[in-house]
Structure formats: structure tokens, C-alpha cells
Scaffold this motif. Structure first.
Motif, PDB file in Angstrom:
ATOM      1  N   UNK A 117       2.831   2.237 -15.366  1.00  0.00           N
ATOM      2  CA  UNK A 117       2.151   3.071 -14.372  1.00  0.00           C
ATOM      3  C   UNK A 117       2.967   3.255 -13.104  1.00  0.00           C
ATOM      4  N   UNK A 118       2.859   4.433 -12.532  1.00  0.00           N
ATOM      5  CA  UNK A 118       3.485   4.718 -11.246  1.00  0.00           C
ATOM      6  C   UNK A 118       2.478   4.379 -10.158  1.00  0.00           C
ATOM      7  N   UNK A 119       2.700   3.272  -9.487  1.00  0.00           N
ATOM      8  CA  UNK A 119       1.757   2.753  -8.495  1.00  0.00           C
ATOM      9  C   UNK A 119       2.423   2.746  -7.125  1.00  0.00           C
ATOM     10  N   UNK A 120       1.719   3.244  -6.145  1.00  0.00           N
ATOM     11  CA  UNK A 120       2.255   3.298  -4.790  1.00  0.00           C
ATOM     12  C   UNK A 120       2.703   1.912  -4.330  1.00  0.00           C
ATOM     13  N   UNK A 121       3.911   1.831  -3.785  1.00  0.00           N
ATOM     14  CA  UNK A 121       4.420   0.572  -3.277  1.00  0.00           C
ATOM     15  C   UNK A 121       5.181  -0.257  -4.282  1.00  0.00           C
ATOM     16  N   UNK A 122       5.451   0.298  -5.489  1.00  0.00           N
ATOM     17  CA  UNK A 122       6.186  -0.455  -6.507  1.00  0.00           C
ATOM     18  C   UNK A 122       7.293   0.385  -7.102  1.00  0.00           C
ATOM     19  N   UNK A 123       8.171  -0.294  -7.802  1.00  0.00           N
ATOM     20  CA  UNK A 123       9.181   0.340  -8.633  1.00  0.00           C
ATOM     21  C   UNK A 123       9.121  -0.301 -10.019  1.00  0.00           C
ATOM     22  N   UNK A 124       9.284   0.490 -11.053  1.00  0.00           N
ATOM     23  CA  UNK A 124       9.357   0.055 -12.456  1.00  0.00           C
ATOM     24  C   UNK A 124       8.314  -0.990 -12.855  1.00  0.00           C
ATOM     25  N   UNK A 125       7.029  -0.701 -12.603  1.00  0.00           N
ATOM     26  CA  UNK A 125       5.978  -1.606 -13.073  1.00  0.00           C
ATOM     27  C   UNK A 125       5.834  -1.522 -14.590  1.00  0.00           C
ATOM     28  N   UNK A 126       5.659  -2.685 -15.221  1.00  0.00           N
ATOM     29  CA  UNK A 126       5.400  -2.761 -16.655  1.00  0.00           C
ATOM     30  C   UNK A 126       4.169  -3.617 -16.897  1.00  0.00           C
TER      31      UNK A 126
END
Length: 248
Positions: A117-126
Motif C-alpha cells: 500500500x501507498x501510505x502517507x509518510x512511508x516508502x516501500x511498505x509491504x
């Protein structure tokens, strides 16, 4: 003259700090960096409800927060005497040059869900969730890892945004808890926490969930509401033991 030199020195130091350069002490509180955050949750779900009902509930739960998660429910998976457990790939065991899979594997699971998911405040969440059947019910193993930027001139804007729109930690917690809630609500199962990192305060899976905007898992561009959503959920504190398969 001395006053002018002091003023020039102060201006130079301020400019160097704002530019991200280190001061004479070698430390800069405004320097930007990234932090890797890991979450896992393992739940014991005691129920004799048929597997299709449980896996459908798990899918409904992940869909409450994540859009387009890759879900699989292979038929004919047999229950084991003891519950299965996800396994983290060991980079040292892979042949030189071979890619190492991100996230844990779910061998022997009756249901899996994977998402980025593309979540505000993160990079490359799995995100990975695995449902393992065993003689008394199921074990639900959930894992998440993401990188979050910290420090730099955007530190305070990020904190302000997180206070109003939620943080990636809260989004992760909400997503995991909603999978457990959906299973418990649909099956009436007796659910208990087995292991957690970070430690989970209270029993939020027994509480009603909060309406959450979905996060986009695709690579295409999405709106701020759909593509970079977060949701508030009860917090967690440090202190739980972790399984050997999950690295620090």
C-alpha cells in the motif's frame, strides 16, 4: 568590527544548518534520515467453522483498509497438529546474485494476503498475512515493514500531518486489527494474542473498528484520499518477545 564578525558568523552557521550541513560538533538535529519499522502480530483463532467462511472473513477484513491486495486461498490445505508459522527469507542462504523475497513466506497457509500500500509518510511498505489451519482452529500471522523519512526541514510538517491524518504505524495497526475483527465477527471465534512486535496494548481486536479510507496497492497514481490514507487505532508499546523467524 567585532560585532560585524559575530553577526556574519551567526548567519553562516544558520545557513549551514538550514542547508543540512553539520556544525563544528559534527551533529545536526535537522539532518534527514530514514528508519525501517517492522510490525508483526500472531493470533490464535479457536473455531470449528469451515475454512471457506474463515478465509472469506479474512479477505473482507484486509479489504477494509487495503485496495487491490493479492489474496489467495488454495483448496485442499490440511490442518496440522500444531499451527504453522511464517518464515523470513535468509539473505545469506540465497545463491550469489539471486533475488531475496521481500517479507515472509506462507508455506502451508490456507489463506494469504500480500500488499504494497501507498501510505502517507512511508516508502516501500509491504504487508503479508498468513492463515494457518491446525487441529484447534487457526493461527493468523501478520507482518509489515516500511521505511519512514525522519528529520530534515520536513520533520515538523510530517508530525502535523500525522496528527490530523494519521501515521503509518496507526494505519498498519488498524489494517491488522480489522482482519482479526472480521474473522471474530463472522465466526464467533475465541481470539487471543500469541506474539507481537511492538507489544500490543489492551485487546483492540475485541473493539469495534473505525471507518478507514483504503490505501492503494498499485503502482499507478491515486488520489490523496485513496492512495495515501492512514487511520487511527489504539497505540502500542515496546516490550514483547518476538519469534526467531523475525529479524531485528
Amino acid at each position: 568590527m567585532k560585532g560585524t564578525m559575530k553577526a556574519c558568523t551567526a548567519v553562516a552557521m544558520t545557513a549551514a544548518t538550514l542547508a543540512g550541513c553539520s556544525t563544528g560538533s559534527g551533529s545536526n538535529p535537522l539532518a534527514s534520515h530514514s528508519t525501517t519499522v517492522e510490525y508483526y502480530r500472531v493470533f490464535d483463532i479457536k473455531t470449528d467453522v469451515p475454512a471457506p467462511t474463515v478465509t472469506k472473513a479474512a479477505t473482507d477484513g484486509i479489504n477494509r483498509n487495503v485496495k487491490d491486495a493479492v489474496v489467495a486461498a488454495p483448496p485442499g490445505v490440511e490442518a496440522t497438529e500444531l499451527p504453522g508459522h511464517f518464515k523470513i527469507a535468509d539473505p545469506t542462504s540465497a545463491p550469489p546474485g539471486a533475488p531475496v523475497a521481500k517479507g515472509p513466506s506462507c508455506d502451508g497457509a490456507a489463506w494469504t494476503a500480500k500488499a504494497t500500500p501507498r501510505v502517507r509518510g512511508t516508502e516501500d511498505m509491504n504487508l503479508v498475512a498468513c492463515l494457518f489451519p491446525y487441529k484447534s482452529g487457526y493461527h493468523l500471522d501478520m507482518y509489515a515493514v516500511f521505511t519512514k523519512p525522519e528529520g530534515g526541514i520536513m520533520q515538523w510538517p510530517r508530525r502535523l500531518t500525522g496528527a490530523f491524518l494519521g501515521t503509518p504505524e496507526k494505519f498498519t495497526e488498524s489494517t491488522m486489527m480489522d482482519v482479526v475483527r472480521a474473522i471474530r465477527e463472522s465466526t464467533g471465534a475465541n481470539v487471543s494474542l500469541v506474539e507481537a512486535k511492538p507489544n500490543l496494548a489492551g485487546t483492540p481486536w475485541l473493539e469495534p473498528g473505525t471507518k478507514t479510507a483504503q490505501a492503494n496497492t498499485g503502482s499507478g497514481a491515486g488520489s490523496a484520499a485513496a492512495g495515501e490514507a492512514t487511520a487511527a487505532q489504539p497505540g502500542s508499546a515496546a516490550g514483547a518477545a518476538k519469534p526467531n523467524s523475525v529479524p531485528q
